[in-house]
Design an enzyme around this catalytic site. Structure first.
Site, PDB file in Angstrom:
ATOM      1  N   GLU A  39       0.935  -1.192   0.133  1.00 55.18           N
ATOM      2  CA  GLU A  39       0.139  -0.063  -0.031  1.00 55.18           C
ATOM      3  C   GLU A  39       0.808   1.144  -0.006  1.00 55.18           C
ATOM      4  OE1 GLU A  39      -3.326   0.604  -0.282  1.00 55.18           O
ATOM      5  OE2 GLU A  39      -3.281  -1.790  -0.633  1.00 55.18           O
ATOM      6  N   CYS A 205     -16.980   3.428 -19.916  1.00 50.83           N
ATOM      7  CA  CYS A 205     -18.460   3.012 -19.085  1.00 50.83           C
ATOM      8  C   CYS A 205     -19.058   1.810 -19.863  1.00 50.83           C
ATOM      9  CB  CYS A 205     -19.205   4.312 -19.375  1.00 50.83           C
ATOM     10  SG  CYS A 205     -18.467   5.849 -18.768  1.00 50.83           S
ATOM     11  N   CYS A 208     -18.390  -0.827 -17.473  1.00 48.25           N
ATOM     12  CA  CYS A 208     -18.408  -0.627 -15.892  1.00 48.25           C
ATOM     13  C   CYS A 208     -19.658  -1.330 -15.220  1.00 48.25           C
ATOM     14  CB  CYS A 208     -18.387   0.948 -15.619  1.00 48.25           C
ATOM     15  SG  CYS A 208     -18.510   1.184 -14.168  1.00 48.25           S
ATOM     16  N   CYS A 214     -25.265   5.784 -12.727  1.00 48.04           N
ATOM     17  CA  CYS A 214     -24.230   6.552 -12.837  1.00 48.04           C
ATOM     18  C   CYS A 214     -24.505   7.998 -13.370  1.00 48.04           C
ATOM     19  CB  CYS A 214     -22.905   6.084 -13.522  1.00 48.04           C
ATOM     20  SG  CYS A 214     -21.513   7.246 -13.473  1.00 48.04           S
TER      21      CYS A 214
END
Ligand code: SF4
Length: 356
Positions: A39, A205, A208, A214
């Site tokens: 991370e 998109c 997605c 959205c």
């Protein structure tokens, strides 16, 4: 809004399990030390760059105890080239806190993790989610983009009001999700979606899982969201770097712990050509005996540094290093803790064949 929120996390989990990344070396471990390392390395750095660093680092420091026991000087070479060196210093500090205050057992609760050096709330939540499945939401740059577009959040994301709105939504998304939500897949899924589908520029998109509901897709405002930060003119600085070659050795100096390239080795650096000239005259060497090399620019997050390297070979006067200076031979470039632009300069010198 709550209808959109209640299925948000589950849709991401299903998508992640089918289409997200599954084979990164830090996945499929619940060891918080390894997850934490990945991370921290991944902050402001692409996965493809981190892969090699991650493996090398773990080979040398396989446990938090190994890292805590090392000197900072031993750690920096394993970070050199990743940039943002404060992260490496905090990484080392954090390992020592874990060793001294937690008997070498890396914490796994997000609230405890967020108190450790270099760990912000989003990183703390990611470590807790990946290591013990804690229902703690993340909110890094990629996730902010997904949330801004999906929920139609306007306002630059560094502003406190926008950030609060995003965190509130992130908490609600987790609170409304089923009790058995796969937190590891949800956390990874948000990262993957932001990096691979809802990317900067033109998002994909059509691939997605969040198409339904959205805001950005419905209103055709994908490129307007997130609201861009007002552009400030980037500050510019310049410096002269001296490559002082004596035989097959080149002089480097240890930089102070704070400031740019803190704790790393770098070439002697001067703000102006006049300061460089003064230094060289002090060694009985006129600046005319140095070869001025092509200027180049190194871009930091908050300013640009124009670097002019000057190379002098085998000066008549032998230079005696000060306590914070040392000689480097060509074999040591690969392992020394050098910032990327210094490595670039030294590799250029090596390529001439006049340093071996
Ligand atoms: S539909 Fe498009 S804009 Fe909306 S979250 Fe998905 S990728 Fe992003």
């Amino acid at each position: 809004m709550s209808v959109l929120l209640s299925t948000f996390a589950e849709r991401i989990v299903h998508w992640q399990l089918d289409h997200g990344r599954q084979h990164l070396p830090w996945q499929h471990t619940t060891d918080p030390y390894r997850i934490w390392l990945s991370e921290i390395m991944l902050q402001q750095t692409q996965v493809s760059t981190v892969l090699g660093y991650y493996e090398r680092f773990l080979n040398r420091f396989p446990t938090v105890q190994d890292l805590a026991a090392a000197e900072q000087d031993e750690v920096m070479p394993y970070w050199a080239g990743l940039g943002y060196y404060a992260r490496a210093r905090n990484l080392h500090k954090c390992a020592q806190v874990v060793q001294n205050q937690y008997q070498g057992r890396f914490p796994t609760q997000s609230q405890v993790l967020a108190t450790l050096p270099g760990i912000g709330p989003s990183t703390a939540a990611a470590i807790a989610a990946f290591s013990v499945g804690e229902r703690a939401p993340i909110m890094d740059g990629n996730v902010k983009r997904v949330f801004c577009r999906y929920f139609g959040i306007y306002g630059a994301t560094h502003l406190r009001a926008t950030e609060k709105q995003l965190w509130d939504l992130a908490h609600q998304a987790v609170a409304l999700a089923p009790a058995d939500l796969n937190m590891s897949a949800y956390t990874q899924g948000q990262m993957d979606l932001g990096a691979q589908v809802c990317s900067r520029g033109q998002p994909a998109c059509e691939r997605c899982p969040l198409q339904t509901g959205c805001f950005a897709l419905e209103h055709h405002v994908q490129t307007e969201l997130p609201t861009p930060k007002p552009r400030l003119k980037q500050a510019e600085r310049s410096c002269q770097m001296l490559i002082w070659q004596q035989g097959n050795r080149i002089l480097v100096e240890q930089r102070p712990d704070t400031g740019i390239w803190g704790g790393m080795l770098s070439l002697p650096q001067f703000d102006t050509p006049a300061q460089l000239e003064q230094f060289m005259l002090g060694q009985g060497t006129p600046v005319s005996s140095a070869q001025k090399m092509a200027e180049f620019t190194h871009v930091f997050s908050h300013f640009k540094l124009h670097i002019t390297p000057w190379w002098i070979q085998a000066p008549a006067a032998l230079y005696e290093p000060k306590p914070d200076e040392l000689w480097l031979d060509s074999q040591q470039i690969a392992t020394a803790a050098l910032p990327a632009p210094v490595t670039k300069i030294l590799e250029g010198i090596l390529a001439t064949g006049l340093w071996d």
